[in-house]
Design a protein around this motif. Structure first.
Motif, PDB file in Angstrom:
ATOM      1  N   ILE A  53       0.838  -1.209   0.000  1.00 30.43           N
ATOM      2  CA  ILE A  53       0.000   0.000   0.000  1.00 30.43           C
ATOM      3  C   ILE A  53       0.874   1.260   0.000  1.00 30.43           C
ATOM      4  O   ILE A  53       0.636   2.209  -0.771  1.00 30.43           O
ATOM      5  CB  ILE A  53      -0.953  -0.007   1.204  1.00 30.43           C
ATOM      6  N   LEU A  54       1.885   1.279   0.870  1.00 27.08           N
ATOM      7  CA  LEU A  54       2.744   2.461   0.952  1.00 27.08           C
ATOM      8  C   LEU A  54       3.472   2.705  -0.366  1.00 27.08           C
ATOM      9  O   LEU A  54       3.522   3.842  -0.857  1.00 27.08           O
ATOM     10  CB  LEU A  54       3.761   2.281   2.088  1.00 27.08           C
ATOM     11  N   THR A  55       4.043   1.638  -0.942  1.00 31.20           N
ATOM     12  CA  THR A  55       4.806   1.800  -2.184  1.00 31.20           C
ATOM     13  C   THR A  55       3.908   2.272  -3.317  1.00 31.20           C
ATOM     14  O   THR A  55       4.302   3.128  -4.136  1.00 31.20           O
ATOM     15  CB  THR A  55       5.483   0.478  -2.565  1.00 31.20           C
ATOM     16  N   THR A  56       2.687   1.731  -3.381  1.00 36.50           N
ATOM     17  CA  THR A  56       1.742   2.157  -4.408  1.00 36.50           C
ATOM     18  C   THR A  56       1.360   3.620  -4.208  1.00 36.50           C
ATOM     19  O   THR A  56       1.263   4.400  -5.171  1.00 36.50           O
ATOM     20  CB  THR A  56       0.476   1.282  -4.375  1.00 36.50           C
ATOM     21  N   THR A  57       1.174   4.012  -2.960  1.00 36.56           N
ATOM     22  CA  THR A  57       0.791   5.395  -2.647  1.00 36.56           C
ATOM     23  C   THR A  57       1.935   6.363  -2.930  1.00 36.56           C
ATOM     24  O   THR A  57       1.713   7.498  -3.370  1.00 36.56           O
ATOM     25  CB  THR A  57       0.355   5.505  -1.177  1.00 36.56           C
ATOM     26  N   TYR A  58       3.177   5.929  -2.671  1.00 40.48           N
ATOM     27  CA  TYR A  58       4.326   6.792  -2.944  1.00 40.48           C
ATOM     28  C   TYR A  58       4.436   7.157  -4.426  1.00 40.48           C
ATOM     29  O   TYR A  58       4.974   8.204  -4.766  1.00 40.48           O
ATOM     30  CB  TYR A  58       5.634   6.094  -2.539  1.00 40.48           C
ATOM     31  N   ARG A  59       3.943   6.258  -5.291  1.00 41.35           N
ATOM     32  CA  ARG A  59       3.998   6.420  -6.748  1.00 41.35           C
ATOM     33  C   ARG A  59       5.428   6.274  -7.283  1.00 41.35           C
ATOM     34  O   ARG A  59       6.215   7.220  -7.264  1.00 41.35           O
ATOM     35  CB  ARG A  59       3.401   7.750  -7.196  1.00 41.35           C
ATOM     36  N   VAL A  60       5.733   5.072  -7.745  1.00 42.81           N
ATOM     37  CA  VAL A  60       7.032   4.776  -8.345  1.00 42.81           C
ATOM     38  C   VAL A  60       7.159   5.568  -9.653  1.00 42.81           C
ATOM     39  O   VAL A  60       6.214   5.604 -10.442  1.00 42.81           O
ATOM     40  CB  VAL A  60       7.146   3.258  -8.608  1.00 42.81           C
ATOM     41  N   PRO A  61       8.316   6.201  -9.902  1.00 46.57           N
ATOM     42  CA  PRO A  61       8.456   7.101 -11.055  1.00 46.57           C
ATOM     43  C   PRO A  61       8.707   6.397 -12.396  1.00 46.57           C
ATOM     44  O   PRO A  61       9.475   6.884 -13.228  1.00 46.57           O
ATOM     45  CB  PRO A  61       9.666   7.952 -10.668  1.00 46.57           C
ATOM     46  N   ILE A  62       8.105   5.249 -12.621  1.00 39.88           N
ATOM     47  CA  ILE A  62       8.151   4.571 -13.914  1.00 39.88           C
ATOM     48  C   ILE A  62       6.771   4.000 -14.182  1.00 39.88           C
ATOM     49  O   ILE A  62       5.944   3.923 -13.267  1.00 39.88           O
ATOM     50  CB  ILE A  62       9.215   3.440 -13.943  1.00 39.88           C
ATOM     51  N   GLU A  63       6.514   3.587 -15.412  1.00 43.05           N
ATOM     52  CA  GLU A  63       5.174   3.147 -15.775  1.00 43.05           C
ATOM     53  C   GLU A  63       5.198   1.729 -16.339  1.00 43.05           C
ATOM     54  O   GLU A  63       6.255   1.162 -16.621  1.00 43.05           O
ATOM     55  CB  GLU A  63       4.564   4.108 -16.807  1.00 43.05           C
ATOM     56  N   GLY A  64       4.006   1.179 -16.489  1.00 46.67           N
ATOM     57  CA  GLY A  64       3.853  -0.121 -17.134  1.00 46.67           C
ATOM     58  C   GLY A  64       4.310  -1.279 -16.268  1.00 46.67           C
ATOM     59  O   GLY A  64       4.260  -1.236 -15.037  1.00 46.67           O
ATOM     60  N   LEU A  65       4.783  -2.343 -16.939  1.00 45.44           N
ATOM     61  CA  LEU A  65       5.213  -3.555 -16.237  1.00 45.44           C
ATOM     62  C   LEU A  65       6.370  -3.275 -15.295  1.00 45.44           C
ATOM     63  O   LEU A  65       6.461  -3.860 -14.208  1.00 45.44           O
ATOM     64  CB  LEU A  65       5.611  -4.627 -17.258  1.00 45.44           C
ATOM     65  N   PRO A 149       2.193  11.987  -3.862  1.00 45.28           N
ATOM     66  CA  PRO A 149       1.009  12.797  -4.150  1.00 45.28           C
ATOM     67  C   PRO A 149       0.829  13.905  -3.119  1.00 45.28           C
ATOM     68  O   PRO A 149       0.216  14.933  -3.397  1.00 45.28           O
ATOM     69  CB  PRO A 149      -0.134  11.787  -4.077  1.00 45.28           C
ATOM     70  N   SER A 150       1.383  13.666  -1.942  1.00 47.73           N
ATOM     71  CA  SER A 150       1.341  14.663  -0.867  1.00 47.73           C
ATOM     72  C   SER A 150       2.643  14.545  -0.079  1.00 47.73           C
ATOM     73  O   SER A 150       3.123  13.437   0.172  1.00 47.73           O
ATOM     74  CB  SER A 150       0.139  14.422   0.054  1.00 47.73           C
ATOM     75  N   GLN A 151       3.203  15.670   0.320  1.00 51.49           N
ATOM     76  CA  GLN A 151       4.465  15.632   1.066  1.00 51.49           C
ATOM     77  C   GLN A 151       4.291  14.951   2.427  1.00 51.49           C
ATOM     78  O   GLN A 151       5.272  14.516   3.023  1.00 51.49           O
ATOM     79  CB  GLN A 151       5.008  17.050   1.243  1.00 51.49           C
ATOM     80  N   THR A 152       3.046  14.849   2.889  1.00 51.40           N
ATOM     81  CA  THR A 152       2.803  14.143   4.153  1.00 51.40           C
ATOM     82  C   THR A 152       3.240  12.684   4.045  1.00 51.40           C
ATOM     83  O   THR A 152       3.750  12.095   5.009  1.00 51.40           O
ATOM     84  CB  THR A 152       1.305  14.203   4.515  1.00 51.40           C
ATOM     85  N   MET A 153       3.074  12.096   2.858  1.00 51.00           N
ATOM     86  CA  MET A 153       3.450  10.692   2.657  1.00 51.00           C
ATOM     87  C   MET A 153       4.957  10.495   2.782  1.00 51.00           C
ATOM     88  O   MET A 153       5.420   9.388   3.081  1.00 51.00           O
ATOM     89  CB  MET A 153       2.986  10.219   1.279  1.00 51.00           C
ATOM     90  N   ARG A 154       5.709  11.522   2.573  1.00 52.16           N
ATOM     91  CA  ARG A 154       7.169  11.412   2.654  1.00 52.16           C
ATOM     92  C   ARG A 154       7.616  10.989   4.056  1.00 52.16           C
ATOM     93  O   ARG A 154       8.617  10.272   4.209  1.00 52.16           O
ATOM     94  CB  ARG A 154       7.800  12.750   2.276  1.00 52.16           C
ATOM     95  N   SER A 155       6.879  11.399   5.054  1.00 51.41           N
ATOM     96  CA  SER A 155       7.238  11.052   6.434  1.00 51.41           C
ATOM     97  C   SER A 155       7.170   9.551   6.680  1.00 51.41           C
ATOM     98  O   SER A 155       7.843   9.027   7.576  1.00 51.41           O
ATOM     99  CB  SER A 155       6.303  11.777   7.412  1.00 51.41           C
ATOM    100  N   PHE A 156       6.356   8.836   5.898  1.00 50.26           N
ATOM    101  CA  PHE A 156       6.199   7.395   6.105  1.00 50.26           C
ATOM    102  C   PHE A 156       7.427   6.602   5.641  1.00 50.26           C
ATOM    103  O   PHE A 156       7.480   5.386   5.861  1.00 50.26           O
ATOM    104  CB  PHE A 156       4.951   6.897   5.368  1.00 50.26           C
ATOM    105  N   LEU A 157       8.398   7.264   5.040  1.00 51.15           N
ATOM    106  CA  LEU A 157       9.629   6.570   4.673  1.00 51.15           C
ATOM    107  C   LEU A 157      10.384   6.063   5.907  1.00 51.15           C
ATOM    108  O   LEU A 157      11.244   5.189   5.800  1.00 51.15           O
ATOM    109  CB  LEU A 157      10.544   7.499   3.858  1.00 51.15           C
ATOM    110  N   LEU A 256      11.745  15.966   8.191  1.00 50.62           N
ATOM    111  CA  LEU A 256      10.940  15.300   9.225  1.00 50.62           C
ATOM    112  C   LEU A 256      10.881  16.142  10.490  1.00 50.62           C
ATOM    113  O   LEU A 256       9.850  16.213  11.167  1.00 50.62           O
ATOM    114  CB  LEU A 256      11.532  13.923   9.525  1.00 50.62           C
ATOM    115  N   LEU A 257      11.990  16.792  10.841  1.00 49.33           N
ATOM    116  CA  LEU A 257      12.053  17.586  12.067  1.00 49.33           C
ATOM    117  C   LEU A 257      11.664  19.034  11.830  1.00 49.33           C
ATOM    118  O   LEU A 257      11.725  19.856  12.759  1.00 49.33           O
ATOM    119  CB  LEU A 257      13.477  17.522  12.633  1.00 49.33           C
TER     120      LEU A 257
END
Length: 262
Positions: A53-65, A149-157, A256-257
């Motif tokens: 879920i996290l990886t899908t939400t982060y949006r990997v910067p490539i497309e397709g397979l 999609p949102s900088q808030t997601m960056r914290s989940f790294l 983060l801080l």
């Protein structure tokens, strides 16, 4: 594969250290369960799904397979990490079971010091590799170029550090603590027996006390209240070194801080 293969030797070394008892049997059973993929599903499934879920939400910067290959590849890393987390927690539970039976747990009179050394080496090796893998996984995600999609997601790294690091450190400390507690319990019991022992038995008891003391010296605790300040300083130094010499780590923790703008 390393955990599954070497944990059998780890369990065997422990059985060679102790006289047979119910507590030892429960400990070995829990260690064997800790390497079962089927038993681990209770941990591996939710954590792998979380990683997916996290990886899908982060949006990997490539497309397709290629994109979905990357998503499932990262999710598989979460699976491996979750499996090792299950193993570490299983070993902690195993030594809890041994500690619960401390009154019946007794080191063999003629146990080979090599078995105790092998137990310590297994704990050290798996912890060292575990911490290195956690850092490598965390560091790798910082430069993956996710299109958040949102900088808030960056914290989940930081999720891998939160999920896996505490259990990894406790896993190294707890078994050592239990082994020393059992030794000290046996040592005090032997000292108390001297008062009521016959003169012919005193020499045997003194030899037992000497052997217990030598064994105790082999179990170097990962951390105790005396060494805690040193570990805190060392960890702070490593974090500071990574922060100042790794731009990716510096940027992330600065964000983060709240020290840097996103």
């Amino acid at each position: 594969q390393f955990a599954r293969r070497e944990s059998r030797s780890f369990a065997n070394d422990l059985t060679q250290l102790f006289d047979p008892s119910d507590a030892v049997g429960r400990m070995i059973g829990l260690i064997e369960r800790s390497t079962s993929h089927a038993e681990a599903l209770v941990v591996t499934i939710p954590i792998t799904v979380l990683g997916l879920i996290l990886t899908t939400t982060y949006r990997v910067p490539i497309e397709g397979l290629a994109r979905w290959s990357m998503v499932f590849g990262i999710a598989s890393i979460y699976y491996v990490a979750a499996y090792l987390l299950w193993h570490f927690l299983g070993v902690i539970r195993a030594f809890d079971a041994l500690y619960a039976g401390i009154d019946t747990a007794r080191f063999r009179d003629y146990s080979n010091p090599r078995h105790l050394e092998s137990v310590m080496n297994y704990l050290t090796a798996t912890t060292t590799v575990g911490v290195a893998a956690i850092y490598a996984g965390f560091r790798g995600t910082l430069t993956a170029g996710f299109l958040f999609p949102s900088q808030t997601m960056r914290s989940f790294l930081i999720t891998p550090l939160v999920l896996f690091l505490p259990a990894t450190l406790l896993y190294n400390f707890h078994p050592r603590y239990v082994l020393r507690a059992i030794l000290q319990h046996s040592l005090f019991a032997a000292i108390k027996r001297i008062r009521d022992a016959k003169p012919d038995d005193v020499k045997t008891l003194l030899l037992d006390i000497r052997d217990l003391g030598m064994t105790n010296a082999q179990i170097v605790p990962f951390m105790d209240y005396k060494s805690l300040p040193s570990y805190v300083i060392a960890i702070a130094f490593v974090i500071s070194l990574a922060y100042h010499n790794d731009p990716a780590v510096q940027t992330f923790f600065g964000y983060l801080l709240g020290l840097e703008s996103p």
